[in-house]
Structure formats: C-alpha cells, structure tokens
Design an enzyme around this catalytic site. Sequence first.
Site, PDB file in Angstrom:
ATOM      1  N   LYS A   1       0.878  -1.175   0.000  1.00 50.36           N
ATOM      2  CA  LYS A   1       0.000   0.000   0.000  1.00 50.36           C
ATOM      3  C   LYS A   1       0.914   1.222   0.000  1.00 50.36           C
ATOM      4  O   LYS A   1       1.256   1.754   1.054  1.00 50.36           O
ATOM      5  CB  LYS A   1      -0.889  -0.067   1.243  1.00 50.36           C
ATOM      6  CG  LYS A   1      -2.152   0.713   1.157  1.00 50.36           C
ATOM      7  CD  LYS A   1      -3.121   0.313   2.250  1.00 50.36           C
ATOM      8  CE  LYS A   1      -4.176   1.367   2.498  1.00 50.36           C
ATOM      9  NZ  LYS A   1      -4.998   1.708   1.336  1.00 50.36           N
TER      10      LYS A   1
HETATM   11  C1  LIG Z   1      -6.547  -0.368  -3.697  1.00 52.47           C
HETATM   12  C2  LIG Z   1      -7.296  -0.838  -2.508  1.00 52.47           C
HETATM   13  N1  LIG Z   1      -8.005  -1.976  -2.595  1.00 52.47           N
HETATM   14  C3  LIG Z   1      -8.695  -2.452  -1.556  1.00 52.47           C
HETATM   15  C4  LIG Z   1      -8.724  -1.789  -0.344  1.00 52.47           C
HETATM   16  C5  LIG Z   1      -9.482  -2.350   0.805  1.00 52.47           C
HETATM   17  O1  LIG Z   1      -8.566  -2.815   1.758  1.00 52.47           O
HETATM   18  P1  LIG Z   1      -8.890  -2.884   3.294  1.00 52.47           P
HETATM   19  O2  LIG Z   1     -10.127  -3.689   3.438  1.00 52.47           O
HETATM   20  O3  LIG Z   1      -7.707  -3.560   3.867  1.00 52.47           O
HETATM   21  O4  LIG Z   1      -9.059  -1.497   3.779  1.00 52.47           O
HETATM   22  C6  LIG Z   1      -8.016  -0.591  -0.207  1.00 52.47           C
HETATM   23  C7  LIG Z   1      -8.008   0.141   1.055  1.00 52.47           C
HETATM   24  O5  LIG Z   1      -7.084   0.041   1.820  1.00 52.47           O
HETATM   25  C8  LIG Z   1      -7.274  -0.118  -1.305  1.00 52.47           C
HETATM   26  O6  LIG Z   1      -6.585   1.018  -1.217  1.00 52.47           O
END
Ligand SMILES: Cc1ncc(COP(=O)(O)O)c(C=O)c1O
Length: 311
Positions: A162
């Site tokens: 991320k």
């Molecule tokens: C690109 C992306 N996909 C999916 C998610 C969903 O992830 P999470 O459930 O860990 O927040 C996020 C958010 O963090 C994201 O930035």
Amino acid sequence: MAAAGLQAVEWIWRDGEFVPWDDAKLHILATAVQFGTSVFEGMRCYNTPKGPAIFRLDTHIRRLLDSAKIYRMVPEYDADNLSAVAKEIVVKNGLKDCYIRPMILRGYGAPGLNPLNSPIRTFVATWAWGAYLGEGALSGGVDVCVTSWQRATPNTFPARAKAGGQYVNAQLMKMEAITNGYTDAIALSPSGLVSEGTGMNLFLIREGEIVTPVLDGTSLVGITRGAVIQMAKDLGYEVRSEPVPRESLYTADEMFFTGTAAEVTPIRSVDRIPVGDGKAGPITLALQKRYMETVKHENDDPHGYLTFVNG
Ligand SMILES: Cc1ncc(COP(=O)(O)O)c(C=O)c1O
C-alpha cells in the site's frame, strides 16, 4: 489549518512524539513528495459499549510493515510500538469513531532517484471520518463505472504494497468516475478481468452464490475482504475467489465494495446498468449488518478482530 473535507484534530504522532496537527510537516523535497515513496495504512476505530476499539489493528500494522519491507524501508518502530501509538493517538485526541492513518516514508535528503539515503520518517494521524462514499451510500448503494484506466501489471507496481505513489493510478480512476457522474469506479486488470475498486475490493452475488475476484497480483489483499469472507462463512454462505469477467458485473443480482473506508457499501448500478433491481440486495445487507455489529462489538467478536484503545 483545514483542508478540503479533512477535519483537524489536536495531535499527530511524528517520529516518537506527538506534535500539533499544523506542525506535522515534511520538506517539499522529501523523496516521498517528489517520487511517491511512502507506505501507509487506513484503519477504523469504532465506539463500542466497552470504549473505542480498532478493527484488525495487528493485521493492518503487519501489512504496513510488509509494504515498508517491499520498498526497502526499515522504520525505527516495530509492530508493538506502532500498535501502541495507534491506540494512544485515538485517546490523546479524545476521539471515539475515527480513521487512523499510519505512514512510513522517505524524507528529505536525496536529489535523484536513489531513495536509500533519505531518512525514514514515521507518522500516525487520525481524524473523524463518516461514510466514505457519501451520505446514503451504505443504505442505498452507489453508482459506479468500469474505468478506462487499468490496474498495473504484476511486477510493475507491487499491488500488495500500500504505497502512496501507486495511488496516482487510483486517483485517475476516481477523477474519471466523478467527472462522468459516478461515485466510484471498478478497475480491470491488464488481462481484462475484474480487479477491484479504487480503494475497495469487490464482491458479486448471483443466485445466492458469493464470488470475489481472485487475488491475481493486481489488487490489494483487503483486510475487510478477508473479514467479510469469514463473516459470510459464519452466516452459512460459501464464497468463491475466482477470475471474474467484466460482463459478470452486468448480470449480478447483488454487488458490494469492501474496504476500511467504504466498509460494506452496496453497488446499485455499473455503467448505468442496474445491479439486480437497482437496490441494496438482501445478502449484501445481511453481511453489512454482520460487519457493523462486529466492528461495534454488538456480538461476541468470535475472531478477535477488535483491539480496545483503553485495553
Ligand atoms: C486499492 C485498494 N483496494 C482495496 C482496499 C481495501 O482494503 P482494506 O479492506 O484492507 O481497507 C483498499 C483500502 O485500503 C485499497 O486502497
């Protein structure tokens, strides 16, 4: 200083100390600003009958440190330190329901593309944040498009990290969606199959079967995604993780996004084609209910997802 939509609180944690919100600054020539070398997390803290609790804190901190490792950043703080700060910052700012944003990034010090000599800086911020996709999104659902931008090919930008710089891709998608009158967008992978939303994972339901796009190296491994798969199983549903062709988006009976920010948000149309009868569907709403009950500690939290900030 107020920014668009961002509500200031008193304190931000920076490299071992709490500093006033307006003092949490970074030099304009920090490597992270010039070249996007930051990794971050987004977690939510919910008020519960036993006090505020962070949802899946340890898993988020693990993903943060994994993201840092992929980008060869070694922060001065370990998982225990960062978890303690995440709890402390909620208490220190007197918040109950809030979003928490830890960041590890490359600071000031390098003119060129070698980031290895830039210092590693660590910040943890928090603010109050309501429904990510707008008022009414959680009950009524959102209208989305399939964006013309694709997710990056595996082995270009590491989708499991991320990292701030990778989100320029998501911002192109989000701007395209908003400019064309949609709330958000669904992205395809370079293979043409469905990948994920801009900051959310995706689930489709057809004839009672729940499907989510397989983790093919083009999407983030969502922590909410994992929890919702578990919750669906707890409610007696099977969930399949498999390749999803674009056209399945137009023939699903129900569809929803999952994400820390988006929680469980129903999708009511894709490219102006209604999903099912154009409303949040019953399985979506059952999963959303289970999710909200869990985060608010209205059930016994069987999987130990909550960490109490006063604990
Ligand atoms: C690109 C992306 N996909 C999916 C998610 C969903 O992830 P999470 O459930 O860990 O927040 C996020 C958010 O963090 C994201 O930035």
